[in-house]
Design an enzyme around this catalytic site. Structure first.
Site, PDB file in Angstrom:
ATOM      1  N   HIS A 124     116.232 103.436   3.545  1.00  0.00           N
ATOM      2  CA  HIS A 124     117.094 102.321   3.163  1.00  0.00           C
ATOM      3  C   HIS A 124     117.502 101.567   4.419  1.00  0.00           C
ATOM      4  O   HIS A 124     117.699 102.179   5.471  1.00  0.00           O
ATOM      5  CB  HIS A 124     118.346 102.830   2.439  1.00  0.00           C
ATOM      6  CG  HIS A 124     119.007 101.777   1.627  1.00  0.00           C
ATOM      7  ND1 HIS A 124     119.911 100.900   2.158  1.00  0.00           N
ATOM      8  CD2 HIS A 124     118.853 101.439   0.325  1.00  0.00           C
ATOM      9  CE1 HIS A 124     120.304 100.073   1.201  1.00  0.00           C
ATOM     10  NE2 HIS A 124     119.674 100.362   0.083  1.00  0.00           N
ATOM     11  N   ASP A 147     116.510 105.176  -6.175  1.00  0.00           N
ATOM     12  CA  ASP A 147     115.300 105.064  -6.985  1.00  0.00           C
ATOM     13  C   ASP A 147     114.491 106.342  -7.072  1.00  0.00           C
ATOM     14  O   ASP A 147     113.565 106.443  -7.863  1.00  0.00           O
ATOM     15  CB  ASP A 147     114.415 103.941  -6.435  1.00  0.00           C
ATOM     16  CG  ASP A 147     115.058 102.600  -6.669  1.00  0.00           C
ATOM     17  OD1 ASP A 147     115.672 102.436  -7.722  1.00  0.00           O
ATOM     18  OD2 ASP A 147     114.963 101.725  -5.788  1.00  0.00           O
TER      19      ASP A 147
HETATM   20  N1  CMC Z   1     108.159 106.205   3.825  1.00  0.00           N
HETATM   21  C1  CMC Z   1     107.623 106.375   5.058  1.00  0.00           C
HETATM   22  N2  CMC Z   1     108.092 105.790   6.174  1.00  0.00           N
HETATM   23  C2  CMC Z   1     109.148 105.004   6.044  1.00  0.00           C
HETATM   24  C3  CMC Z   1     109.768 104.779   4.797  1.00  0.00           C
HETATM   25  C4  CMC Z   1     109.225 105.415   3.657  1.00  0.00           C
HETATM   26  N3  CMC Z   1     109.754 105.250   2.448  1.00  0.00           N
HETATM   27  N4  CMC Z   1     110.806 103.924   4.949  1.00  0.00           N
HETATM   28  C5  CMC Z   1     110.849 103.622   6.252  1.00  0.00           C
HETATM   29  N5  CMC Z   1     109.850 104.289   6.927  1.00  0.00           N
HETATM   30  C6  CMC Z   1     109.597 104.276   8.377  1.00  0.00           C
HETATM   31  C7  CMC Z   1     108.965 102.964   8.821  1.00  0.00           C
HETATM   32  O1  CMC Z   1     107.567 103.040   8.782  1.00  0.00           O
HETATM   33  C8  CMC Z   1     109.507 102.845  10.213  1.00  0.00           C
HETATM   34  O2  CMC Z   1     108.794 103.746  11.035  1.00  0.00           O
HETATM   35  P1  CMC Z   1     108.472 103.375  12.590  1.00  0.00           P
HETATM   36  O3  CMC Z   1     109.827 103.290  13.254  1.00  0.00           O
HETATM   37  O4  CMC Z   1     107.636 104.508  13.083  1.00  0.00           O
HETATM   38  O5  CMC Z   1     107.771 102.059  12.568  1.00  0.00           O
HETATM   39  C9  CMC Z   1     110.922 103.415  10.121  1.00  0.00           C
HETATM   40  O6  CMC Z   1     110.867 104.342   9.028  1.00  0.00           O
HETATM   41  C10 CMC Z   1     111.980 102.361   9.874  1.00  0.00           C
HETATM   42  O7  CMC Z   1     111.641 101.679   8.668  1.00  0.00           O
HETATM   43  P2  CMC Z   1     111.749 100.096   8.431  1.00  0.00           P
HETATM   44  O8  CMC Z   1     110.605  99.678   7.567  1.00  0.00           O
HETATM   45  O9  CMC Z   1     111.951  99.404   9.745  1.00  0.00           O
HETATM   46  O10 CMC Z   1     113.111 100.038   7.614  1.00  0.00           O
HETATM   47  P3  CMC Z   1     113.630  98.832   6.776  1.00  0.00           P
HETATM   48  O11 CMC Z   1     115.107  98.890   6.852  1.00  0.00           O
HETATM   49  O12 CMC Z   1     112.986  97.540   7.172  1.00  0.00           O
HETATM   50  O13 CMC Z   1     113.125  99.174   5.298  1.00  0.00           O
HETATM   51  C11 CMC Z   1     113.031  99.975   3.089  1.00  0.00           C
HETATM   52  C12 CMC Z   1     113.911  99.735   4.312  1.00  0.00           C
HETATM   53  C13 CMC Z   1     113.911 100.404   1.912  1.00  0.00           C
HETATM   54  C14 CMC Z   1     112.303  98.663   2.691  1.00  0.00           C
HETATM   55  C15 CMC Z   1     111.990 101.069   3.416  1.00  0.00           C
HETATM   56  O14 CMC Z   1     112.663 102.273   3.762  1.00  0.00           O
HETATM   57  C16 CMC Z   1     111.027 101.322   2.273  1.00  0.00           C
HETATM   58  O15 CMC Z   1     110.059 100.581   2.127  1.00  0.00           O
HETATM   59  N6  CMC Z   1     111.279 102.374   1.427  1.00  0.00           N
HETATM   60  C17 CMC Z   1     110.446 102.634   0.269  1.00  0.00           C
HETATM   61  C18 CMC Z   1     110.793 101.668  -0.838  1.00  0.00           C
HETATM   62  C19 CMC Z   1     112.109 102.002  -1.492  1.00  0.00           C
HETATM   63  O16 CMC Z   1     112.375 103.149  -1.857  1.00  0.00           O
HETATM   64  N7  CMC Z   1     112.937 100.961  -1.695  1.00  0.00           N
HETATM   65  C20 CMC Z   1     114.185 101.102  -2.413  1.00  0.00           C
HETATM   66  C21 CMC Z   1     115.374 100.798  -1.599  1.00  0.00           C
HETATM   67  S1  CMC Z   1     116.882 101.299  -2.451  1.00  0.00           S
HETATM   68  C22 CMC Z   1     116.996 100.267  -3.798  1.00  0.00           C
HETATM   69  C23 CMC Z   1     117.267  98.869  -3.432  1.00  0.00           C
HETATM   70  O17 CMC Z   1     118.250  98.604  -2.714  1.00  0.00           O
HETATM   71  O18 CMC Z   1     116.534  97.993  -3.904  1.00  0.00           O
END
Ligand code: CMC
Length: 436
Positions: free
Chosen positions: A313, A371
């Site tokens: 998140h 989720d």
């Molecule tokens: N699985 C694997 N790796 C992950 C995941 C995941 N679910 N989420 C983040 N990472 C890794 C990402 O690859 C990055 O790694 P590195 O530093 O090596 O490049 C690190 O963790 C930081 O992630 P980020 O993408 O910079 O984080 P963000 O804040 O931009 O993204 C997120 C947040 C929710 C989009 C992401 O965690 C994600 O895609 N999660 C899966 C989808 C999900 O469950 N979304 C629901 C969110 S809660 C409901 C809502 O509010 O809508």
């Protein structure tokens, strides 16, 4: 806004004069540096794609402490609301700032239930969609179309219009989601029943048919109500910010909420519950618990685009408090339905356990979000997977509308207009076609 005692000073290494910027304090949470005059003072913009460090507004509705894993609606912890209140009380709280007393609750419930039917003509509008259309495609269209049906509540500058459109949206979303579902399976639409609770009525419109009596299960009704409470608001997330930005142009509330629905659809946001369940199905198909190791390997591989859906998140760097409540509800629902041994739930728990011990997830502070378990609960209730995000939209509608109304009432609100760092071609001349 409360000015902090200190100010921020921005200095430049090229000798340009430094500038002082005011700092504001919230009631809780990080202070913010006010950069509104930065361009006028320095000719520079700030650069923050993805809003990693930017507060786009002031708000008094929802507060998240991502490190502690705390979520408050108007100051009340989500755990207390989910245990002691129902969804309509939560709606009252989000919209008007306070939990209702008995009299206010009954008045508010009556008001919402008075608006649960939709214009009969909407059925014909719905008929224009393919039967196999994704429910979120249908919902984006239906919610936008409300502005074509309810002309008398489309003036965003009129507080009465705003209030009545808020009530209409909260009241009609369950009807629209259920209609979208019935349409795809070819069953007759079920009209709302105002003697049932908000969640009970939704279950009735989804699962009843005109040919036999449908009894609402109190456990499923409570579970659904909890899903609605947990998804009701989440401060300035992507869809809420979309609603605010869309509404900032003065467009009508139905159009602004339709923009929120469209944004929520994406798998990184509301679409994650559907994606999480599909992920569990895929692992199950490949061999179940034994295949978790292999799956986790793919997730950690930088060259694969596989993510552990329902994990991670932008704000929570701890367990999402909604995920804990959802796991509890999951247990209750599966027990009620005699599905305690549900293989997907077992798989999800095992996957969570392994991920929480894995260095990759630990070092990145990736925890289950709401989720991760909500899909399992919804599937057990009988809600088809493609409808999950539509249920999220139904629940989030109150948050969107509360945030939209807060923005319109804020004397500092302006049309949203971000700036850019231009990296394209500088000015050049068009060559005649033959010379290009
Ligand atoms: N699985 C694997 N790796 C992950 C995941 C995941 N679910 N989420 C983040 N990472 C890794 C990402 O690859 C990055 O790694 P590195 O530093 O090596 O490049 C690190 O963790 C930081 O992630 P980020 O993408 O910079 O984080 P963000 O804040 O931009 O993204 C997120 C947040 C929710 C989009 C992401 O965690 C994600 O895609 N999660 C899966 C989808 C999900 O469950 N979304 C629901 C969110 S809660 C409901 C809502 O509010 O809508």
């Amino acid at each position: 806004m409360k000015l902090a005692e200190n100010k921020a000073t921005l200095s430049f290494s090229n000798g340009s004069p430094s500038v002082e910027l005011p700092v504001y304090q919230g009631n809780v949470g990080p202070d913010v540096v006010d950069i509104r005059k930065l361009y006028a003072q320095t000719g520079m913009f700030t650069y923050d794609p993805g809003f990693l460090s930017t507060a786009s507004c002031q708000s008094a509705i929802t507060y998240i402490d991502g490190d502690k894993g705390e979520l408050l609606y108007r100051g009340y912890p989500i755990e207390q609301l989910a245990t002691n209140c129902d969804f309509l009380e939560t709606c009252h709280l989000l919209l008007y700032g306070e939990l209702p007393n008995t009299e206010e609750k009954s008045k508010f419930t009556k008001l919402v239930t008075n608006h649960t039917m939709v214009n009969e003509q909407m059925q014909f509008f719905l008929r224009g969609f393919r039967r196999d259309a994704h429910p979120m495609a249908i919902m984006t269209g239906l919610v936008g179309a409300l502005s074509a049906f309810y002309h008398d509540s489309t003036d965003i500058n009129n507080p009465e219009h705003r209030n009545i459109s808020a009530i209409r949206l909260i009241a009609k979303m369950p009807t629209l989601v259920a209609m979208a579902y019935k349409y795809t399976i070819g069953q007759p639409y079920m009209y709302p029943r105002n003697d049932l609770s908000y969640a009970g009525n939704f279950l009735h419109m989804m699962f009843a048919t005109p040919c036999e009596e449908y009894k609402v299960s109190p456990v499923l009704e409570r579970a659904l109500d909890r899903i609605f409470i947990l998804h009701a608001d989440h401060e300035q997330n992507a869809s809420t910010s979309t609603v605010r930005l869309c509404g900032s142009s003065g467009t009508n509330p139905f159009a602004a909420i339709a923009a929120g629905v469209a944004c929520l659809w994406g798998p990184a946001h509301g679409g994650a519950n559907e994606a999480a369940l599909n992920m569990l199905y895929d692992i199950q198909k490949e061999g179940g618990v034994e295949k978790i190791g292999e799956f986790i390997k793919k997730v950690k591989d930088k060259n694969s685009s596989v993510k552990l859906m329902g994990f991670g998140h932008r704000v929570y760097k701890n367990y999402d408090p909604r995920a804990k409540l959802m796991q509890e509800t999951c247990n209750e629902v599966l027990t009620e339905l005699g599905l305690e041994k549900d293989p997907l739930f077992k798989l999800a728990k095992e996957l969570e356990k392994i991920a929480l011990e894995d260095e990759y997830f630990v070092s990145r502070k990736l925890y289950p979000n709401v989720d991760f378990y909500s899909g399992i609960v919804q599937r057990a209730i009988g809600i088809p997977v493609p409808l999950f995000t539509a249920i999220f939209a139904l629940a989030r509608t109150v948050g969107w509308i509360a945030q939209l109304n807060e923005m319109i009432g804020d004397p500092e609100y302006k049309i949203g207009r971000p700036r850019q760092l231009f990296t394209g071609s500088t000015k050049r001349d068009v060559q005649p076609l033959a010379k290009r």
